[in-house]
Design an enzyme around this catalytic site. Structure first.
Site, PDB file in Angstrom:
ATOM      1  CG  ASP A 282      65.035  55.752-141.653  1.00 31.87           C
ATOM      2  OD1 ASP A 282      66.073  55.100-141.826  1.00 31.87           O
ATOM      3  OD2 ASP A 282      63.934  55.439-142.144  1.00 31.87           O
ATOM      4  CD  GLU A 324      68.989  55.688-144.089  1.00 33.83           C
ATOM      5  OE1 GLU A 324      69.189  54.546-144.552  1.00 33.83           O
ATOM      6  OE2 GLU A 324      67.905  56.289-144.267  1.00 33.83           O
TER       7      GLU A 324
END
Length: 648
Positions: A282, A324
């Site tokens: 992330d 991401e």
């Protein structure tokens, strides 16, 4: 830095000093092969740190221990994946992203839903964040307070292991998230830092006054200007300013400290040993901070990700990495690796630009802005892949570069304003029912929330009970999904979209969610509604069966595997996007009309980059076409698409 000639001595030293009594010979071979590169990357970052050598040794010990803890079953899966080569490029993999609690009620109930997913054709699951995060301060699970403990809302770690075992029996791959950039302020490290422990305070960016924070703030943008302005938060507990780029309860980790890297590498390999096939990293763009910069996409970010990739290849080679990074095309390509590390950084990145450009095409009915962005997107190296998607848990950003909008003869500010008005329903006659997210009054920028169905007009059409508009909205939904499934990459559907879920406004009554309208497109699944997918003629059935059919077509066409085999036809009609996929003698064309008008396309679009085909089979309709001369046309109805295989 470990020199090549001393690699064996160093490994032997590690084994003896740390009394490592057993190790996998294949692991040892990989370590010998990669150790020089791991050392090179590590010392690029930490060459001036006073404890650099000690920490490097601990990092290598972490790899030994992780591989020793890896089950024989997972090691066998590693070998099977290695035999397939780039296993994750296959046309036979189709994913779904979902919240376990909102989809099934918890991890214990998930195994009973696997047959439904298999029926649809899904064989890859992205389970949204499962690990412990504080209620009301979770950011949807991305504020982790314990990287090893499942949040009790979802179940236990044993429940997760049981689900993974069931998934592997059904040949369903698993993707989980790891949040590298920050922890919750309730994490053990943060709590110890609050209590004054200097060792753990060095895990974060903490300052007694505003002098250094002000230097950072001078160049750092605000991520959530409405709900979380600024990038630092005052901690009363330890009387210091803490860097909090996202929310005040998410404390940014300090990767200038090599112990942070070692600890997080240990967590990464813990997930690998659970049986994770793809680890979603992330917000990697933020993991390195430096004054005088935006603190995004810095060179050290890529060095750290390459180092992590090398370590994963040694200890758990069957696990791929997804970065991401929701950034501009020129920047996102770098996350696949450059130079000698091309295709050796992240195996996947989100094709967020293409996703947003699809929504641009749907709102405008024109493809020219999308086409202007392809030059950068096509630079993705062989051996890596995109995650392609139409919707996800997040908002839709319109951050593609101004020059792509200008290339289409449009003014960037006015163009984005039109898109924001269109999808928030403010534009006259717009069928969309979305909302603006994270509006910035200083810049006029905003992002867009809403489900696939609501943004395509289904919610409004049902509300006014207009059969024609319902029909049109279903055409739009399937058009969008078809593009994502065939354009190249690993396609991930978003739960609820397969049956046409519209916006859920119940979040407005929840104090822990009401400030974040992204919860409108994070529905709680009603399995009675899902049952309607079995009832012929219902909206749910129509969307489900058509999505199912798209997946079946994709899986039977090896040419759709992501082999860096995408070629765009130059625009013959600004309403229609056409691309070719090829593999050996196999050729496939996707042709998509994004407008609400009947239109046509000259047959030249199918001859521009290849030998002129004679016959084409449309897998969607089953119709065959004789390819005509360049002054004749292929006809399109509004929002119609073709999935065309060259027969001869």
């Amino acid at each position: 830095m470990v020199k090549d000639h001393s690699l064996s001595d160093f490994i032997f030293h590690i084994i003896e000093k740390h009394q490592i009594r057993s190790y996998d010979p294949a692991f040892l071979e990989r370590l010998r092969e990669k150790l020089s590169t791991i050392s090179q990357l590590y010392y690029q970052i930490y060459s001036t740190h006073p404890h650099k050598d000690e920490m490097f040794e601990k990092l290598v010990v972490t790899l030994f221990r992780a591989n020793n803890e890896r089950s024989n079953g997972l090691k066998k899966r590693d070998e099977q994946k290695a035999k397939k080569g780039h296993w994750f490029l296959s046309n036979e993999i189709v994913g779904m992203s979902l919240y376990v609690d909102r989809f099934s009620g918890g991890l214990k109930k998930m195994p009973s839903k696997l047959n439904y997913l298999s029926k649809l054709g899904v064989n890859f699951l992205h389970l949204m964040p499962l690990f412990q995060s504080p209620e009301g301060e979770s950011d949807g699970g991305y504020a982790v307070s314990d990287f090893r403990k499942i949040d009790e809302r979802f179940g236990t770690i044993e429940d997760l292991k049981g689900l993974i075992e069931n998934m592997q029996k059904k040949d369903i791959y698993l993707m989980l998230d790891i949040v590298l950039n920050h922890t919750s302020h309730r994490h053990e490290w943060a709590e110890k830092a609050k209590a004054g422990d200097a060792y753990y305070q060095d895990f974060y960016y903490m300052y007694e006054n505003r002098w250094i924070p002000n230097q950072y703030e001078e160049h750092m943008p605000e991520i959530f200007p409405e709900s979380s302005p600024g990038n630092f938060t005052w901690s009363e507990a330890c009387q210091k300013w803490v860097m909090t780029v996202f929310h005040e309860y998410q404390w940014d980790l300090n990767y200038m400290n090599p112990m942070v890297l070692r600890e997080m590498m240990d967590n990464i390999l813990f997930y690998a040993n659970l049986g994770v096939d793809v680890l979603r990293v992330d917000a990697p763009a933020f993991i390195w901070k430096q004054t005088g910069t935006t603190c995004q996409n810095l060179p050290q970010v890529h060095t750290l990700l390459r180092l992590i990739k090398q370590c994963v290849m040694v200890a758990s080679p069957g696990m791929a990495l997804l970065g991401e990074a929701i950034v501009a095309p020129k920047e996102i390509i770098k996350y696949f690796g450059t130079g000698e590390f091309t295709a050796q950084e992240c195996d996947f990145a989100y094709n967020a630009v293409q996703m947003a450009l699809q929504w641009d095409m749907l709102a405008t009915g024109e493809t020219d802005v999308m086409m202007a962005a392809q030059h950068e997107i096509l630079k993705k190296p062989f051996g890596t892949s995109w995650i392609t998607y139409t919707r996800c848990h997040d908002d839709i950003g319109l951050g593609y570069e101004n020059h792509t909008i200008k290339a289409a003869g449009k003014e960037p500010y006015k163009h984005r304003k039109y898109l924001m008005d269109y999808y928030s329903g403010k534009y006259p006659e717009s069928p969309a029912m979305g909302k603006l997210f994270s509006s910035n009054p200083k810049t006029g920028d905003a992002r867009i929330s809403g489900t696939l169905a609501s943004l395509c007009g289904l919610e409004k059409a049902i509300k006014v009970n207009n059969p024609d508009h319902i029909e049109e909205s279903i055409h739009k939904i399937i058009l969008m999904q078809a593009n994502s499934l065939f354009i190249g990459g690993l396609p991930i559907l978003y739960y609820g979209d397969e049956v046409g879920y519209t916006n859920d406004y119940s979040y407005e009554e929840d104090p822990g969610k009401s400030y974040d309208n992204r919860w409108m497109h994070r529905p709680i699944i009603d399995w009675k509604k899902i049952k309607l997918s079995d009832k012929t003629g219902t909206i749910e059935n129509r969307i489900f069966t058509q999505t199912q059919k798209l997946i079946q077509i994709r899986k039977k066409l090896p040419v759709i595997a992501d082999l860096k085999n995408l070629t765009w036809s130059s625009p013959q009609n600004k309403h229609v996007a056409v691309f070719m996929r090829d593999k050996g003698d196999e050729r496939f064309f996707g042709a998509f009309n994004y407008s609400k008008f009947q239109t046509h396309l000259t047959w030249f679009a199918f001859k521009e980059h290849t030998l002129a085909p004679k016959r084409l089979l449309d897998h969607w309709s089953g119709q065959e076409f004789e390819v005509g001369p360049d002054n004749e046309f292929l006809e399109f109805q509004p929002y119609q698409f073709y999935l065309l295989e060259v027969l001869e």
